[in-house]
Every structure is written in C-alpha cells, then in structure tokens.
Design an enzyme around this catalytic site. Structure first.
Site, PDB file in Angstrom:
ATOM      1  N   ASP A  13       0.896  -1.221   0.044  1.00 29.56           N
ATOM      2  CA  ASP A  13       0.129  -0.140   0.132  1.00 29.56           C
ATOM      3  C   ASP A  13       0.770   1.170  -0.160  1.00 29.56           C
ATOM      4  O   ASP A  13       0.291   2.281   0.588  1.00 29.56           O
ATOM      5  CB  ASP A  13      -1.121   0.031   1.407  1.00 29.56           C
ATOM      6  CG  ASP A  13      -1.810  -1.316   1.297  1.00 29.56           C
ATOM      7  OD1 ASP A  13      -2.356  -1.732   0.253  1.00 29.56           O
ATOM      8  OD2 ASP A  13      -1.737  -1.725   2.584  1.00 29.56           O
ATOM      9  N   LYS A  16       2.257   2.114  -5.058  1.00 21.27           N
ATOM     10  CA  LYS A  16       2.932   1.570  -6.290  1.00 21.27           C
ATOM     11  C   LYS A  16       1.747   2.233  -7.738  1.00 21.27           C
ATOM     12  O   LYS A  16       2.334   1.958  -8.716  1.00 21.27           O
ATOM     13  CB  LYS A  16       3.186   0.135  -6.120  1.00 21.27           C
ATOM     14  CG  LYS A  16       3.911  -0.272  -5.219  1.00 21.27           C
ATOM     15  CD  LYS A  16       4.223  -1.688  -4.919  1.00 21.27           C
ATOM     16  CE  LYS A  16       3.032  -2.341  -4.387  1.00 21.27           C
ATOM     17  NZ  LYS A  16       2.706  -1.999  -3.114  1.00 21.27           N
ATOM     18  N   GLY A  40      -4.406  -4.119  -4.309  1.00 21.53           N
ATOM     19  CA  GLY A  40      -5.385  -3.224  -4.618  1.00 21.53           C
ATOM     20  C   GLY A  40      -4.534  -1.898  -4.944  1.00 21.53           C
ATOM     21  O   GLY A  40      -3.806  -1.258  -4.201  1.00 21.53           O
ATOM     22  N   HIS A  41      -4.662  -1.345  -6.226  1.00 20.88           N
ATOM     23  CA  HIS A  41      -4.201  -0.226  -6.781  1.00 20.88           C
ATOM     24  C   HIS A  41      -5.135   0.979  -6.880  1.00 20.88           C
ATOM     25  O   HIS A  41      -6.304   0.619  -7.400  1.00 20.88           O
ATOM     26  CB  HIS A  41      -3.430  -0.406  -7.954  1.00 20.88           C
ATOM     27  CG  HIS A  41      -2.119  -1.047  -7.796  1.00 20.88           C
ATOM     28  ND1 HIS A  41      -1.516  -1.862  -8.955  1.00 20.88           N
ATOM     29  CD2 HIS A  41      -1.612  -1.640  -6.821  1.00 20.88           C
ATOM     30  CE1 HIS A  41      -0.565  -2.384  -8.491  1.00 20.88           C
ATOM     31  NE2 HIS A  41      -0.564  -2.143  -7.274  1.00 20.88           N
ATOM     32  N   GLN A 224       2.008  -5.927  -3.064  1.00 22.87           N
ATOM     33  CA  GLN A 224       2.558  -5.924  -1.737  1.00 22.87           C
ATOM     34  C   GLN A 224       3.707  -5.325  -1.492  1.00 22.87           C
ATOM     35  O   GLN A 224       4.023  -4.183  -2.254  1.00 22.87           O
ATOM     36  CB  GLN A 224       2.524  -7.432  -1.326  1.00 22.87           C
ATOM     37  CG  GLN A 224       1.124  -8.205  -1.354  1.00 22.87           C
ATOM     38  CD  GLN A 224       0.713  -8.734  -2.378  1.00 22.87           C
ATOM     39  OE1 GLN A 224       1.287  -9.324  -3.027  1.00 22.87           O
ATOM     40  NE2 GLN A 224      -0.425  -8.466  -2.850  1.00 22.87           N
TER      41      GLN A 224
HETATM   42  P1  IMP Z   1      -2.749 -12.820   1.841  1.00 25.26           P
HETATM   43  O1  IMP Z   1      -1.718 -12.231   0.826  1.00 25.26           O
HETATM   44  O2  IMP Z   1      -4.000 -12.705   1.578  1.00 25.26           O
HETATM   45  O3  IMP Z   1      -2.144 -14.028   2.170  1.00 25.26           O
HETATM   46  O4  IMP Z   1      -2.354 -12.079   3.037  1.00 25.26           O
HETATM   47  C1  IMP Z   1      -1.240 -12.271   3.964  1.00 25.26           C
HETATM   48  C2  IMP Z   1      -0.829 -10.852   4.512  1.00 25.26           C
HETATM   49  O5  IMP Z   1      -0.361  -9.813   3.480  1.00 25.26           O
HETATM   50  C3  IMP Z   1      -1.868 -10.195   5.272  1.00 25.26           C
HETATM   51  O6  IMP Z   1      -1.351  -9.621   6.596  1.00 25.26           O
HETATM   52  C4  IMP Z   1      -2.413  -9.139   4.286  1.00 25.26           C
HETATM   53  O7  IMP Z   1      -3.145  -8.028   4.937  1.00 25.26           O
HETATM   54  C5  IMP Z   1      -0.962  -8.703   3.706  1.00 25.26           C
HETATM   55  N1  IMP Z   1      -1.340  -8.293   2.292  1.00 25.26           N
HETATM   56  C6  IMP Z   1      -1.750  -8.967   1.260  1.00 25.26           C
HETATM   57  N2  IMP Z   1      -1.872  -7.985   0.181  1.00 25.26           N
HETATM   58  C7  IMP Z   1      -1.600  -6.873   0.614  1.00 25.26           C
HETATM   59  C8  IMP Z   1      -1.705  -5.551  -0.046  1.00 25.26           C
HETATM   60  O8  IMP Z   1      -1.523  -5.627  -1.352  1.00 25.26           O
HETATM   61  N3  IMP Z   1      -1.355  -4.680   0.861  1.00 25.26           N
HETATM   62  C9  IMP Z   1      -1.161  -4.609   2.123  1.00 25.26           C
HETATM   63  N4  IMP Z   1      -1.341  -5.668   2.854  1.00 25.26           N
HETATM   64  C10 IMP Z   1      -1.326  -6.901   1.883  1.00 25.26           C
END
Ligand code: IMP
Length: 433
Positions: A13, A16, A40-41, A224
């Site tokens: 977040d 990017k 999410g962008h 991420q």
């Molecule tokens: P997962 O990717 O859904 O398996 O989540 C694993 C961890 O990564 C969790 O703490 C999510 O909140 C975090 N996470 C996954 N995608 C994002 C993102 O795009 N932004 C921020 N945190 C993320």
C-alpha cells in the site's frame, strides 16, 4: 532496452499504483510479476478513480500493454469482473491484457481454505485478505495447482481438478467438517470463463523478450511490499509470493542483466494491514490523525490500516534485499498535519542497539524504536508544483529519508493525482524521453 522494477519498500500500500501509472507514460509494457487479487491499486486520473486488483496500472494508457506474468495467481471470476468494469468505462481490457498460461489459478477450494485456516488459527491468525492466495501458492509449490493454460484444455483441466479435489474434499470434510465441493460445478464455472478470456492467453516470456529486443521499455510492477515477502519479510506474517526485486525476475521470466533500475516506493510514514510486528506503530491521537489524513483504509478489503512513523531501519533493509536505484516517496502531504515528526533510526532490545534489521524475529517483535525528531512544516503542501517550492522542513525530511534509505529520492508525491508529483532529479526511465 533494460527493464525497470517498481517495488514496495514497506508492508504494501505504498502507492505503487500511482507511481507505475505515472511512469507508464514512457513505457510500453507493464508486467505484474506476483501476488493476485490480494493487491489493490487506486489510480486517479483527472476526476476519475480507478481501483484495480489484478490488472496492471498501465491499462489506463492506450499505448501500454498490460501483462500478467507467470508468478501471479489469478482468480478468473475476479479477473472478468475487473475486465467488465473497465470495459464499461470505455477501456478494452479483453484484447489488451496479456496473461501468462503459466500463471496459477485460484480455485474455489483455495478461497474456502483461506477462510477456514484463518478461523482455525484464532488469535494467531495472519489477517489474510481471504482471497485464497496462500492456499493457491501452496498448491503451486506442491505441484498440484491448475494453471491459466489449463482453462483452454477441458480434458487436462478435468484430470487435474479430479485428482486434486479428492484431497481437498477430504481436508474440507475431515478436518473442517465442511461439505465436499463438486468437480462438475467447478469445471462448468471455470471452463465457462475460458471463452471470454481466450484472447488474453499469451506466451508472455516471449512477448517480454521480443519487446526488449525491439528496444521497447518494460516496467515490472510489484504488488504488496518487501516486508510481506515470503523469504525476506516478517515471516509468517507475510504473503505467499516474492514481491522483492528478485521475484520480478522469476515472476516475469527475466535475468538480472535485463534490468537496470529498481525503484522503491515508500510512504513518508508506515502502514500495515493484517497481523504481525510493527515497531513504529502508533496507537494514540497521532495515529487517528494519520489514518484520517492519509485515508488509510485498504483498497481490497476496506480494512483500516495500522499506522506508524517512518522506519529507517526497514528502509535500509529493503534497500539491501532489493538494490534500489531510486526512491519514489509518497504521501508527504499527510505529514503536514504534525508539528513534529519522528523517524526511527534504530531499535533497542535488551540493552543493545540495532541499526540494521535484526537477525532474529524475537528481537524485531520486541524492538523499541530509537527516534530522531524533526520539525514539521505546518502548511499544506498538496498544491506545490515544484520541489524547490517545498518548505525547508519538508525538504529536510526528504533528505533524511534519502540518507537512511541510502538511495536518491527521485520523486515526491504530495497528493493522489498524477499531477501532484514533484520530480526531484530528472532521470527518465527511457533515456531522452
Ligand atoms: P494474503 O496475501 O491474503 O495471504 O495475506 C497475507 C498478509 O499480507 C496479510 O497480512 C495481508 O493483510 C497482507 N497483504 C496482502 N496483500 C496486501 C496488499 O496489497 N497490501 C497490504 N497488505 C497486504
């Protein structure tokens, strides 16, 4: 022409989407290399707000080919919803977006297991996005995943699905006391998506290399961030892929010599969604103000993000594991709120001070930040259009970030719009552009 990697330097977040969108002006391909619709962008063009999950930000430029690389996991239902949404707004994702046949599919049992595993973990849960990301990557590593190319071969799709579903249904029924899933229903749903997605199926490795050979420029867009990296992040509170620059190479099918620029995207403070350690996290009135000023709610899940002061230890670490050539500093305007600002320059644990990322998780979990205090600038900077016109305190803050991140800050963002970006060093991605 060499490619450019855009990578999140924190826990995701960082902005990017905005950075990629802005830099895509002079690029030809934007390639997503890992993750899925957990990302999410938000991209703002004029008065229009676009929220993207799977499709690379470059879609908003007609001259850009958006590519989904081998390292991404795709939920075809979500992909089609996103395609339909963009088509309704006058874009043409069905013919423009190219998807690697090697990208893995997120299946209904992955989503279900993501929920069940989290529920079973109780207090120890990771706080995943519940999109099935972890279970899909686990199946990929176990070599029982289904890939995007399988959608276009009904026989193979059924064979693979039947084989894996036996195990998944046992798991669902025996461990989680859930009803089994039907292979017929899954096949009907997924093969139904295939027809609409056929035009996107592409040998993306060939597309990428043919493009590079032809002198076209490529951005590799990470989802991420570094601290959520499966190998280099705050394991187990991480995602299941490799957002770091090395992941861009495997996820897109490139070698190190194909890349000459690694751009770190970092907020002027830190946020984190989900569980896990966060040394500079704030819980007081400052946190409330930061959350409100920064609009810190997730694009994908709407969850409130945890917030904290800029952490220079993490910035230095992120540079080590990515090799930054530039920093794109985002959301500097949010800090206009505060009279004084803090930057963590080290951690203290059991009488010892750590300037670099500690070698053991327990140290990181209990680290007390060592702060340096800087004066705020006390004025709105969101309308400033040139770096030179920033207040001296804001420039000093940028220089502090730069000193600790150990890489030059090339861009400074002072608001969500494309136009609210200050270029500090004129080093174009494509020479001469
Ligand atoms: P997962 O990717 O859904 O398996 O989540 C694993 C961890 O990564 C969790 O703490 C999510 O909140 C975090 N996470 C996954 N995608 C994002 C993102 O795009 N932004 C921020 N945190 C993320």
């Amino acid at each position: 022409m060499p490619a450019t990697i855009i990578v999140g330097a924190q826990w995701g977040d960082e902005g990017k989407g905005k950075a990629t969108d802005l830099l895509a002006d002079t690029t030809d391909l934007v390639v997503r290399y890992q993750g899925g619709n957990n990302a999410g962008h938000t991209v703002i063009v004029g008065d229009e707000v676009f929220k993207l999950h799977l499709i690379p930000s470059g879609i908003l430029y007609p001259h850009v080919t958006p590519v989904i690389g081998d390292g991404v996991v795709i939920d075809p239902k979500v992909m089609l919803e996103e395609f339909d949404g963009l088509e309704a707004r006058g874009l043409d994702p069905f013919s423009r977006v190219k998807i690697s046949g090697n990208a893995h599919l997120i299946m209904p049992y992955h989503r279900e297991l993501d929920l069940l595993i989290e529920r079973r973990l109780g207090k120890a849960k990771l706080g995943t996005t519940k999109r099935g990301i972890g279970p899909a990557y686990a199946d990929k590593a176990s070599r029982v995943g289904l890939r995007f190319q399988d959608l276009f071969d009904e026989k193979i799709f059924r064979q693979k699905l039947d084989a894996v579903l036996v195990h998944k249904n046992e798991q669902l029924a025996k461990i989680y006391n859930r009803l089994p899933m039907s292979a017929d229903e899954i096949a009907e749903e997924y093969l139904g998506y295939a027809e609409r997605l056929r035009a996107s199926l592409c040998d993306t490795t060939d597309l990428i290399h043919t493009s590079l050979d032809a002198g076209r420029h490529i951005i590799l867009e990470g989802a991420q961030g570094t601290l959520l990296d499966l190998d280099h992040g705050t394991y187990p509170f991480v995602t299941s892929s490799n957002p770091v620059a090395g992941g861009a190479l495997t996820g897109a099918g490139l070698g190190p010599r194909h890349v000459d620029r690694v751009i770190a995207i970092t907020k002027a403070y830190v946020t984190r969604v989900g569980a896990g350690p966060f040394p500079t996290e704030l819980h007081d009135e400052v946190a409330e103000r930061m959350t409100a000023a920064g609009g810190e709610y997730g694009t994908t899940t709407g969850r409130r993000r945890r917030v904290g002061w800029f952490d220079a230890v993490l910035a230095r670490y992120a540079n080590r594991v990515n090799g930054f050539t530039d920093v794109f500093l985002t959301k500097l305007d949010v800090l206009s709120e505060f009279e004084t600002l803090k930057v963590a320059v080290g951690y203290r644990y059991q009488g010892e001070t750590y300037r670099h990322f500690p070698p053991h998780q327990s140290i990181f979990h209990h680290a007390e930040p060592v702060y340096e205090t800087l004066p705020g600038w006390g004025t709105d900077i969101s309308e400033v259009t040139s770096y030179d016109d920033l207040p001296a305190e804001a420039k000093a803050y940028v220089e502090t970030v730069e000193e600790h991140a150990e890489a030059p800050v090339t861009w400074v963002s002072v608001g969500p719009k494309r136009s609210q970006t200050l270029v500090r060093r004129d080093v174009p991605l494509v020479p001469g552009s």
